[in-house]
Design an enzyme around this catalytic site. Sequence first.
Site, PDB file in Angstrom:
ATOM      1  N   ILE A 119     -10.984  37.837  29.052  1.00  0.00           N
ATOM      2  CA  ILE A 119     -10.367  39.000  28.404  1.00  0.00           C
ATOM      3  C   ILE A 119     -11.208  40.175  28.903  1.00  0.00           C
ATOM      4  CG2 ILE A 119      -9.847  40.178  26.236  1.00  0.00           C
ATOM      5  CD1 ILE A 119      -9.607  37.421  24.910  1.00  0.00           C
ATOM      6  N   PRO A 120     -10.689  40.927  29.874  1.00  0.00           N
ATOM      7  CA  PRO A 120     -11.522  41.814  30.689  1.00  0.00           C
ATOM      8  C   PRO A 120     -11.945  43.129  30.043  1.00  0.00           C
ATOM      9  CG  PRO A 120      -9.249  41.986  31.377  1.00  0.00           C
ATOM     10  CD  PRO A 120      -9.294  40.916  30.313  1.00  0.00           C
ATOM     11  N   CYS A 121     -12.806  43.056  29.045  1.00  0.00           N
ATOM     12  CA  CYS A 121     -13.321  44.269  28.409  1.00  0.00           C
ATOM     13  C   CYS A 121     -14.178  45.092  29.371  1.00  0.00           C
ATOM     14  CB  CYS A 121     -14.078  43.937  27.132  1.00  0.00           C
ATOM     15  SG  CYS A 121     -15.399  42.739  27.334  1.00  0.00           S
ATOM     16  N   HIS A 122     -14.642  44.470  30.458  1.00  0.00           N
ATOM     17  CA  HIS A 122     -15.429  45.216  31.448  1.00  0.00           C
ATOM     18  C   HIS A 122     -14.582  46.276  32.153  1.00  0.00           C
ATOM     19  CE1 HIS A 122     -13.684  41.818  33.703  1.00  0.00           C
ATOM     20  NE2 HIS A 122     -13.668  42.643  34.747  1.00  0.00           N
TER      21      HIS A 122
END
Length: 162
Positions: free
Chosen positions: A130-133
């Site tokens: 889950i690409p919070c970056h």
Amino acid sequence: MMYAQHYDLPLVGGVSLVEEDGRILALDLVRKDGGRKSGPLAANAADEETPLLREAGRQLKAYLAGRLRNFDLPLAPRGTPFRQKVWAALTAIPYGETRSYKQIAEAVGCPKGCRAVGMANNRNPIAIVIPCHRVIGADGALVGYGGGLPIKECLLRLEGCL
């Protein structure tokens, strides 16, 4: 029953993956300072590599080697309905692109909720997948990442965002 497995991965270091009922619950980034990105689920799980955990580890390695752009894993992040909405919006950010906290707040129907989006990002239990970056400041600054800003920068460079 929960199962967990630790992997040492290029670029990001140690990660612990946690599975329950055939879905990934957590990905803990083990920081160089010994801190963890998310909660203690791995500590309460049986230390066993299941087929799903093996596949998740394989996909993470392929992603970090630049050979995979989209994860195909069953996920079950635990969180409030608002956090679930934010995490769903994060998964919609394409590989190689970024969004601001404000853009995510607008996408989830809470245009003044930048801080709430930031807190949901901070509580993301399945970092990288889950690409919070991919969420950055409105001015393009790299702000906030539970795994540490060097890892965030590394992931964004990998995806060609920097």
